[in-house]
Scaffold this active site. Structure first.
Site, PDB file in Angstrom:
ATOM      1  N   GLY A  68      12.575  10.235  -5.236  1.00  0.00           N
ATOM      2  CA  GLY A  68      12.121   9.171  -4.370  1.00  0.00           C
ATOM      3  C   GLY A  68      13.101   8.029  -4.314  1.00  0.00           C
ATOM      4  N   ASP A 177      -4.335   3.676  -0.931  1.00  0.00           N
ATOM      5  CA  ASP A 177      -3.397   4.608  -0.293  1.00  0.00           C
ATOM      6  C   ASP A 177      -3.907   6.041  -0.395  1.00  0.00           C
ATOM      7  OD1 ASP A 177      -1.153   5.219   1.195  1.00  0.00           O
ATOM      8  OD2 ASP A 177       0.150   5.428  -0.539  1.00  0.00           O
TER       9      ASP A 177
END
Length: 332
Positions: A68, A177
């Site tokens: 990431g 989220d």
């Protein structure tokens, strides 16, 4: 918006559009989160110095599971047990955000339907979060692979996510989220438990919720309308669960039936509550299932079901039909 009709798209082309839209929304989520995300998987990242490590603390490191913008996730082992090790580049990651994620996971503790924090290892140039390893992949991927998919399958996912949210909300944590990518399966077993992951932008009890964070397409109306004077609360997570359940049952996104809506159009439809049960996809879906979805997708938080309402639903509790509904082709 253009009406949805299954004849407009083949299953494979619809899948490509849906997942392309999902990737696009994940990328644009950073604008909503104001750089608050921590480990969204991306390509062409340069955390290469993580690749050379063979050990962190007492943990032996295995292959890379994902990379990431701020971290690399690698398989780790210790004493015969396997884990996921999220190695955060502290030179690139905001220290406050990193510490907050750790605090949220520590506050959350352990639960059967949450990916739990096992350990934290401090290094001169990095911080490693040792997490439970979920080896079964994403829930949606499993559904697409199944030959038969039923309302009972969808209800079981909804129940387990609701149990995870009940645990989080009971500890004062709003996830903020909730989306398909954050629903993982413990193993490859057909009856594997679902685990909710990623508390990177979760909110603490004392935090004022007035920021637009999360992933477009799953953000509740009140999140999109948030201001310094107009805040929201953990009920935003139930709206996201409603979107996920709609996709599980109908095979398409309620606010983006064709999979090509811009974030602006998505936000407009969500705020206005512009969605419907299209006959072609919902003809075989029970009234009870539609009732759960409708209550979760309520625009006003006061009209929306809370976790207890979801768990009290007979459909969620175990009365959902095991008859195949046939929409997993559309989901593909």
């Amino acid at each position: 918006p253009r009406p949805y009709h299954p004849a407009l798209l083949s299953a494979s082309s619809f899948c490509r559009r849906m997942w392309a839209a999902s990737v696009r929304r994940a990328a644009s989520a950073a604008k909503y989160a104001a750089a608050a995300t921590t480990a969204t998987l991306v390509t062409n990242d340069s955390n290469c110095f993580y690749e050379t490590r063979k050990k962190i603390g007492a943990y032996d490191l295995g292959p890379t599971l994902g990379e990431g913008a701020f971290a690399t996730v690698r398989k780790a082992s210790k004493g015969g047990e396997t884990y996921a090790c999220k190695i955060i580049n502290t030179a690139r990651m905001n220290e406050e955000l990193c510490q907050k994620e750790i605090e949220m996971m520590q506050r959350a503790g352990k639960h059967a339907n949450l990916v739990s924090l096992i350990d934290v290892v401090e290094l001169p140039d990095a911080r490693a979060l040792v997490l439970e390893l979920a080896t079964g992949g994403e829930v949606f991927e499993r559904i697409c692979e199944k030959g038969c998919y039923s309302e009972r399958d969808a209800a079981l996912v909804a129940k387990q996510v609701a149990l995870a949210l009940k645990h989080l909300h009971g500890r004062g944590i709003a996830h903020r989220d909730l989306k398909p990518e954050n629903l993982l399966l413990v193993s490859d077993a057909h009856d594997a438990d679902v685990k909710l992951c990623d508390l990177g932008i979760a909110a603490a009890p004392c935090e004022k919720l007035d920021k637009r964070v999360g992933t477009p397409g799953y953000a509740a109306p009140e999140m999109l309308l948030a201001t310094k004077k107009k805040t929201y609360d953990a009920r935003c997570d139930l709206f996201a669960l409603g979107v996920i359940l709609f996709v599980l049952l109908g095979g398409y996104h309620p606010f983006d039936p064709m999979g090509d809506a811009s974030d602006a159009i998505l936000a407009s439809r969500i705020k206005q509550g512009k969605w419907q049960f299209h006959d072609e996809a919902w003809a075989k879906i029970s009234t009870e299932a539609k009732d759960v979805v409708s209550h979760l997708l309520a625009v006003k938080p006061d009209d929306r079901w809370d976790v207890e309402d979801v768990l009290a639903s007979p459909w969620v509790a175990g009365r959902a039909s095991s008859k195949p509904i046939g929409n997993n082709e559309r989901l593909r």
